[in-house]
Design a protein around this motif. Structure first.
Motif, PDB file in Angstrom:
ATOM      1  N   LEU A 187     -22.578  17.036  37.739  1.00 55.23           N
ATOM      2  CA  LEU A 187     -23.357  16.537  39.109  1.00 55.23           C
ATOM      3  C   LEU A 187     -24.744  16.988  38.356  1.00 55.23           C
ATOM      4  O   LEU A 187     -25.107  17.824  38.102  1.00 55.23           O
ATOM      5  CB  LEU A 187     -23.201  17.357  40.014  1.00 55.23           C
TER       6      LEU A 187
ATOM      7  N   ALA B  49     -25.968   5.528  40.466  1.00 55.25           N
ATOM      8  CA  ALA B  49     -25.417   6.777  41.032  1.00 55.25           C
ATOM      9  C   ALA B  49     -24.465   7.328  40.271  1.00 55.25           C
ATOM     10  O   ALA B  49     -24.091   8.667  40.481  1.00 55.25           O
ATOM     11  CB  ALA B  49     -24.983   6.824  42.385  1.00 55.25           C
ATOM     12  N   ARG B  50     -23.582   6.436  39.200  1.00 58.28           N
ATOM     13  CA  ARG B  50     -22.501   6.923  38.710  1.00 58.28           C
ATOM     14  C   ARG B  50     -22.474   6.636  37.014  1.00 58.28           C
ATOM     15  O   ARG B  50     -22.625   5.258  36.811  1.00 58.28           O
ATOM     16  CB  ARG B  50     -21.156   6.653  39.545  1.00 58.28           C
TER      17      ARG B  50
ATOM     18  N   GLN C 163     -22.365  12.189  37.572  1.00 63.23           N
ATOM     19  CA  GLN C 163     -22.679  11.737  39.160  1.00 63.23           C
ATOM     20  C   GLN C 163     -24.004  12.423  39.653  1.00 63.23           C
ATOM     21  O   GLN C 163     -24.337  13.548  39.520  1.00 63.23           O
ATOM     22  CB  GLN C 163     -21.534  12.201  40.197  1.00 63.23           C
ATOM     23  N   TYR C 164     -24.874  11.431  40.089  1.00 67.49           N
ATOM     24  CA  TYR C 164     -26.064  11.672  40.677  1.00 67.49           C
ATOM     25  C   TYR C 164     -25.774  12.109  42.108  1.00 67.49           C
ATOM     26  O   TYR C 164     -25.265  11.589  42.811  1.00 67.49           O
ATOM     27  CB  TYR C 164     -27.144  10.653  40.774  1.00 67.49           C
ATOM     28  N   SER C 165     -25.936  13.537  42.604  1.00 67.31           N
ATOM     29  CA  SER C 165     -25.623  14.078  43.728  1.00 67.31           C
ATOM     30  C   SER C 165     -26.637  15.012  44.295  1.00 67.31           C
ATOM     31  O   SER C 165     -26.039  16.271  44.039  1.00 67.31           O
ATOM     32  CB  SER C 165     -23.981  14.368  43.515  1.00 67.31           C
TER      33      SER C 165
ATOM     34  N   GLU D 268     -25.138  17.537  47.013  1.00 68.63           N
ATOM     35  CA  GLU D 268     -24.147  18.686  46.323  1.00 68.63           C
ATOM     36  C   GLU D 268     -24.734  19.617  45.405  1.00 68.63           C
ATOM     37  O   GLU D 268     -24.614  20.720  45.338  1.00 68.63           O
ATOM     38  CB  GLU D 268     -23.030  17.800  45.415  1.00 68.63           C
TER      39      GLU D 268
ATOM     40  N   TYR E 127     -20.468  14.867  54.883  1.00 60.50           N
ATOM     41  CA  TYR E 127     -19.407  14.357  54.212  1.00 60.50           C
ATOM     42  C   TYR E 127     -18.641  13.788  55.162  1.00 60.50           C
ATOM     43  O   TYR E 127     -17.321  13.410  55.107  1.00 60.50           O
ATOM     44  CB  TYR E 127     -18.544  15.283  53.393  1.00 60.50           C
TER      45      TYR E 127
END
Length: 480
Positions: free
Chosen positions: A71, A154-155, A177-179, A182, A378
């Motif tokens: 992440l 984003a991924r 993953q760009y998160s 999280e 979520y």
């Protein structure tokens, strides 16, 4: 001499029976051997990924399904992005994994590693910068790639290959993953679990309960901090302490001039569900919700709960924009309402306000801050605007806003009249604060003109309301 067919058939029969017995015996030995191998499988080399740097920014890999996931908290740089993936070989043996040894290297003779980036979902070009990355004696390796990525990607999905001299190849997949949400939840969850105080000296005290931890975190963002190590304005702190009196003695989570503060401030604005959200406004909205009993001591006695909730969220942001716009008019400046709304009540602030109102209703003080935020953000489907229509209430518990039409979403006339009071209340209070603290010097005539613009029915207030309702109706429409 004739052939005794009867005797020949009998001999063939006996031979077949003998072969069946041998076959059954062989099958038994084979099954036993396979059982022994399953109990003690042969050592097998496998790929383990440690970390990745995305244009110099590091992130750790963790096991995810049959591959790995990392992440990242910052957007992928565009149009060019560089990936350095760090991994090593482990040996899987008897259900466990152990380090790669010199003896293993002699047996398997790993040659090189390389990765293949899938060109999809925002990745248009991928070039490997070390087609045959060397595998070190301890089994470690680094693969390097240069990518062309689109804004908002984003991924990134990667296949990592490891070749051996024998021609054998092993692979594993990785998702980068760009998160940012999280990242924040993991960061703040670790901090809360650690329960490590950063402030121990009077006049404030460290957080003990979960709600106090939320308050300590909120104070890192609201009232607004300058990010230069200086504490927030004493005047604004005093106002927040009046509205949020329950937790006024709680220290901010970190000293404002500390490395910990700078680490927290990276998360002030988070991209969530495709939109930027001001996390400080979210936390303020939760703490100011009536369920959390903020115990406001502000002099305004009527509709205390509803006033606290609105003033600390959308009413305060819109009221601040209204006051600054009207102040520009009476002082002879060239006012720009859209600019003032963008600074004080832009989408990131209003989304934080809406999320804070929604979370305040469902917030569980027995759960961590991270768990509460995770449960809300979520949710599937995630409908913050629909939730807001039921979460925003007056003091009697009735919804402040209602729809007269669902297609397109249209807020009814009576609902449009209610927010003006909340917005003008904050705007008038802000004008009073500025005048009394010497931040604003006006003639009597200018004060009168300014006060007139800050009433619930003024054309200036109406313009602010139109902006707010347009924002709500557009959000509601996008959720259909």
């Amino acid at each position: 001499m004739g052939v005794n067919y009867r005797r020949l058939l009998r001999e063939l029969e006996l031979d077949l029976l003998h072969e069946d017995e041998l076959g059954r015996e062989f099958e038994g030995e084979l099954a036993s051997m396979l059982d022994r191998e399953s109990e003690n499988p042969l050592p097998t080399p496998v790929i383990s990924l440690k970390s990745v740097t995305v244009s110099g920014r590091p992130a750790a890999f963790s096991k995810a399904g049959s591959g790995f996931q990392a992440l990242v908290c910052d957007p992928f740089p565009y149009p060019q992005c560089y990936l350095n993936i760090y991994g090593n070989i482990l040996v899987e043996e008897s259900g466990a994994r152990r380090p790669f040894t010199a003896a293993d290297r002699t047996v398997w003779q790993p040659v090189s590693a390389f990765n293949q980036v899938y060109t999809r979902r925002g990745v248009s070009v991928s070039t490997s910068l070390n087609l045959e990355a060397h595998v070190a004696a301890d089994g470690s390796f680094t693969t390097e790639s240069q990518l062309a990525v689109d804004p908002g990607t984003a991924r990134i999905r990667v296949l990592i290959n490891l070749d051996f001299r024998s021609g054998k190849r092993i692979t594993t997949e990785a998702i980068i993953q760009y998160s940012p949400l999280e990242c924040f939840l993991t960061f703040i969850g670790d901090w809360e679990t650690r329960q490590e105080p950063w402030r121990t000296s009077p006049p404030c005290r460290d957080a003990v309960t979960r709600l106090e931890f939320l308050s300590a975190t909120r104070k890192m963002f609201q009232p607004t901090t300058n990010k230069d190590g200086a504490p927030p304005s004493p005047g604004w702190k005093k106002i927040f302490d009046k509205f949020l009196a329950r937790n006024k003695e709680i220290c901010p989570l970190a000293e404002f001039n500390s490395p910990q503060a700078r680490a927290i401030w990276r998360f002030e604005r988070l991209e969530i569900a495709g939109s930027m959200v001001n996390i400080g406004h979210v936390l303020t909205g939760i703490e100011g919700g009536r369920k959390q009993q903020p115990n406001s001591t502000y002099w305004y006695l009527l509709s205390r709960d509803a006033t606290t909730e609105a003033t600390l969220t959308w009413g305060g942001d819109l009221g601040k924009a209204l006051e600054q716009y009207a102040e520009s008019i009476v002082t002879g400046q060239r006012p720009d309402l859209r600019s003032e709304l963008g600074k004080a009540a832009g989408p990131a602030n209003l989304l934080g306000d809406i999320d804070g109102i929604n979370l305040a209703v469902t917030y569980d003080e027995d759960k961590s801050l991270a768990d509460n935020l995770r449960r809300y953000y979520y949710a599937n489907p995630f409908r913050r605007f629909r939730d807001f229509l039921t979460s925003a209430k007056d003091d009697s518990g009735m919804p402040l806003f209602a729809l007269v039409s669902n297609s397109p979403p249209t807020i009814d006339r009576s609902s449009r009249q209610r927010p003006g009071v909340r917005i003008s209340f904050f705007a008038a209070a802000l004008m009073k604060y500025k005048l009394e603290s010497g931040l604003l010097n006006l003639t009597a005539s200018q004060q009168y003109d300014l006060a007139s613009m800050l009433t619930p029915v003024s054309k200036e207030t109406k313009a602010v309301l139109d902006y707010f309702f347009s924002f709500l109706e557009k959000g509601l429409g996008n959720e259909q």
